[in-house]
Motif scaffolding. Structure first.
Motif, mmCIF file in Angstrom:
data_model
loop_
_atom_site.group_PDB
_atom_site.id
_atom_site.type_symbol
_atom_site.label_atom_id
_atom_site.label_comp_id
_atom_site.label_asym_id
_atom_site.label_seq_id
_atom_site.Cartn_x
_atom_site.Cartn_y
_atom_site.Cartn_z
ATOM 1 N N UNK A 234 16.145 15.969 -7.443
ATOM 2 C CA UNK A 234 15.192 14.863 -7.398
ATOM 3 C C UNK A 234 13.986 15.213 -8.252
ATOM 4 N N UNK A 235 13.579 14.285 -9.090
ATOM 5 C CA UNK A 235 12.460 14.516 -10.001
ATOM 6 C C UNK A 235 11.267 13.659 -9.603
ATOM 7 N N UNK A 236 10.086 14.189 -9.895
ATOM 8 C CA UNK A 236 8.827 13.605 -9.414
ATOM 9 C C UNK A 236 8.650 12.152 -9.867
ATOM 10 N N UNK A 237 8.684 11.927 -11.181
ATOM 11 C CA UNK A 237 8.351 10.600 -11.702
ATOM 12 C C UNK A 237 9.358 9.522 -11.282
ATOM 13 N N UNK A 238 10.675 9.724 -11.425
ATOM 14 C CA UNK A 238 11.604 8.676 -10.964
ATOM 15 C C UNK A 238 11.481 8.381 -9.477
ATOM 16 N N UNK A 239 11.277 9.428 -8.670
ATOM 17 C CA UNK A 239 11.108 9.243 -7.225
ATOM 18 C C UNK A 239 9.864 8.399 -6.951
ATOM 19 N N UNK A 240 8.769 8.709 -7.652
ATOM 20 C CA UNK A 240 7.518 7.967 -7.461
ATOM 21 C C UNK A 240 7.687 6.509 -7.869
ATOM 22 N N UNK A 241 8.335 6.267 -9.002
ATOM 23 C CA UNK A 241 8.529 4.901 -9.476
ATOM 24 C C UNK A 241 9.374 4.084 -8.508
ATOM 25 N N UNK A 242 10.379 4.699 -7.928
ATOM 26 C CA UNK A 242 11.279 3.978 -7.032
ATOM 27 C C UNK A 242 10.606 3.611 -5.715
ATOM 28 N N UNK A 243 9.803 4.516 -5.164
ATOM 29 C CA UNK A 243 9.322 4.332 -3.792
ATOM 30 C C UNK A 243 7.844 3.964 -3.673
ATOM 31 N N UNK A 244 6.984 4.455 -4.572
ATOM 32 C CA UNK A 244 5.548 4.332 -4.335
ATOM 33 C C UNK A 244 5.012 2.899 -4.420
ATOM 34 N N UNK A 245 5.466 2.053 -5.370
ATOM 35 C CA UNK A 245 4.840 0.725 -5.469
ATOM 36 C C UNK A 245 4.851 -0.077 -4.172
ATOM 37 N N UNK A 246 5.978 -0.060 -3.430
ATOM 38 C CA UNK A 246 6.073 -0.874 -2.208
ATOM 39 C C UNK A 246 5.764 -0.041 -0.968
ATOM 40 N N UNK A 247 6.517 1.050 -0.757
ATOM 41 C CA UNK A 247 6.367 1.838 0.469
ATOM 42 C C UNK A 247 5.160 2.762 0.423
ATOM 43 N N UNK A 248 4.560 2.925 -0.751
ATOM 44 C CA UNK A 248 3.359 3.749 -0.871
ATOM 45 C C UNK A 248 2.112 2.895 -0.988
ATOM 46 N N UNK A 249 1.927 2.286 -2.154
ATOM 47 C CA UNK A 249 0.684 1.557 -2.415
ATOM 48 C C UNK A 249 0.536 0.322 -1.535
ATOM 49 N N UNK A 250 1.589 -0.506 -1.479
ATOM 50 C CA UNK A 250 1.481 -1.737 -0.682
ATOM 51 C C UNK A 250 1.366 -1.426 0.807
ATOM 52 N N UNK A 251 2.118 -0.425 1.268
ATOM 53 C CA UNK A 251 2.002 -0.055 2.688
ATOM 54 C C UNK A 251 0.608 0.479 2.996
ATOM 55 N N UNK A 252 0.018 1.236 2.073
ATOM 56 C CA UNK A 252 -1.345 1.745 2.284
ATOM 57 C C UNK A 252 -2.335 0.590 2.419
ATOM 58 N N UNK A 253 -2.192 -0.429 1.560
ATOM 59 C CA UNK A 253 -3.075 -1.598 1.670
ATOM 60 C C UNK A 253 -2.870 -2.320 2.995
#
Length: 487
Positions: A234-253
């Motif tokens: 598992x690589x940092x950037x692809x993992x971040x792109x797949x999960x962070x926009x919805x389950x990271x940033x949007x969930x934080x908001x």
């Protein structure tokens, strides 16, 4: 003449009753522990004859009993975490349920070393004052208002996840700072706003960072287990792109909105101190450069091929070098937390035993028979995989979920018709969603340190789970379709 001081007043009846109840609870807890070990001994003896119903050999049956006991003890807090984990190690070796290199596989996995490195750098962030300076800067608001403080705590909690790969470390750093902030602005004990700030640290330190690869235990365990079982890196950037926009940033908001609704505080806020913060110490400046380099290494691991685990260990070594030293030997000896390290090794050891004894294949077959997945229906099969993971997460707790599910990923991929990588990645929506606080030990630590009860914690996690199921999961499905992760 003044009357002489009276002898010390004996405890009131209420105090005596409270002490008596406390002693009774302590005795019941001790008896419960003895009873649990007695039940375990009987179950292991019964399992030594195997299980004809489930088709398990004696060794596999004893392994099943030991794994269920360990997971149950973790889930319900029957013993302190190190006691449960060390009991698993000891009995697994004595009963020969697997080879020692399988039982202790966690200690030589990349995930274990990633958590170790994160613990050292987290200790450095705390002791050098860098974390306090970062948090104080984030909390310096020109127009102070309760929702703004909640949002700033969220930004600090999620932001630190990019430079501090230890959820417990971030919580240990932020909770005292947030409590001091609450005192400065008048959110004293008992005010709902204080509870809201503490719960924001607890939730934002765990939930969104599950989408940042080296930020906490579950995704670190997933990284190590995927590599160990399937050779999938598992690589940092692809993992971040797949999960962070919805389950990271949007969930934080969404967390900010939910905390302000569940724990509103419309009372007056005192003016926070506007004193100029002290300049960074030389150690803090060196550490900030080191963490920036480590973050760059994490973000570019797909290019240079070096695992985040070894970057984390390298950063830890630099922190400990005698010529610097950002973390002194005395500080390392006295303040280094080994409980998370034993916890991670235990989770990975359980997963390795499940795979080595054939329990993984048995559990996979039972799950597949129960849900009856049919290839060609990706949306339904993805939902079934998430449901299976959620059910296991209620028992295994979320940090241990990847250790239990990853050995089953091959069978689940074959049954669902989904790619192996997609099946592995479907664990992230599961362990990023906390239904009950006990499933996330770091959240429980934050609640304990902040004086927040289970009732308030459960209100937040249940509401966030409902929002995740109704809103975030559908949006995440659309995002995965856009990226081509689901047909």
């Amino acid at each position: 003449m003044t009357e002489s001081a009276s002898p010390e007043t004996p405890p009131s009846s209420h105090v005596r009753d409270a002490l008596r109840q406390e002693r009774l609870r302590a005795r019941l807890t001790a008896l419960g522990g003895y009873a649990a070990y007695a039940v375990l001994a009987l179950a292991l003896w019964a399992a030594s004859h195997g299980s004809t119903t489930l088709g398990l050999s004696p060794t596999a049956a004893q392994a099943a009993v030991l794994v269920l006991f360990t997971i149950g003890a973790w889930a319900f807090g029957l013993f302190p975490e190190p006691v449960t984990t060390l009991t698993f190690f000891l009995l697994a070796v004595l009963l020969h349920v697997a080879k020692p290199e399988v039982i202790f596989a966690g200690f030589h996995s990349a995930a274990w070393w990633l958590v170790f490195g994160g613990a050292v750098t987290g200790l450095a962030v705390r002791t050098t004052g860098l974390g306090s300076r970062l948090a104080a800067t984030l909390f310096a608001l020109k127009r102070p208002a309760y929702p703004r403080y909640v949002a700033s705590v969220m930004v600090a909690s999620v932001g630190l996840a990019f430079v501090m790969p230890s959820t417990t470390g971030r919580i240990l750093l932020l909770i005292p700072i947030v409590l001091a902030l609450a005192d400065r602005i008048g959110l004293v004990q008992g005010r709902r706003g204080r509870t809201g700030l503490v719960m924001m640290v607890a939730a934002a330190s765990y939930m969104p960072p599950t989408t940042i690869l080296p930020a906490n235990i579950p995704n670190s365990v997933l990284m190590g287990a995927a590599d160990s079982f399937y050779g999938v890196k598992l690589h940092y950037a692809p993992y971040l792109l797949l999960h962070f926009p919805v389950l990271g940033a949007l969930k934080a908001a969404m967390l900010v909105w939910v905390v302000c609704r569940l724990f509103p505080d419309d009372g007056p806020l005192a003016n926070a101190s506007t004193a100029t913060p002290a300049p960074l110490t030389p150690d803090a400046r060196r550490l900030s450069i080191l963490l920036a380099l480590a973050l760059a290494g994490f973000a570019t691991d797909a290019w240079h091929g070096i695992s985040p685990a070894w970057i984390s260990v390298a950063a830890a070594i630099v922190c400990l070098l005698p010529a610097i030293p950002i973390v002194t030997p005395k500080t390392f000896t006295e303040q280094m937390q080994i409980t998370p390290l034993i916890y991670v090794a235990g989770f990975l050891g359980v997963g390795a035993v499940v795979a080595d004894t054939g329990l993984g294949e048995k559990v996979a077959r039972l799950c597949l028979d129960a849900v009856g997945m049919v290839p060609g229906t990706p949306a339904i099969n993805a939902a079934w995989l998430i449901a299976i993971g959620a059910a296991i997460g209620l028992v295994a707790t979320l940090p241990g979920l990847p250790a239990v599910l990853t050995p089953l990923a091959g069978q689940l991929a074959t049954a669902s018709g989904l790619p192996l990588y997609t099946v592995l990645m479907l664990q992230v929506p599961v362990f990023s969603t906390v239904l009950l606080p006990y499933q996330s030990p770091p959240m429980m630590i934050a609640m304990h340190l902040g004086g927040v009860g289970m009732r308030d914690g459960t209100r937040l996690t249940v509401v966030m789970t409902i929002i995740t199921l109704l809103l975030l999961f559908p949006l995440d499905y659309v995002w995965w379709r856009v990226l081509g992760m689901l047909p």
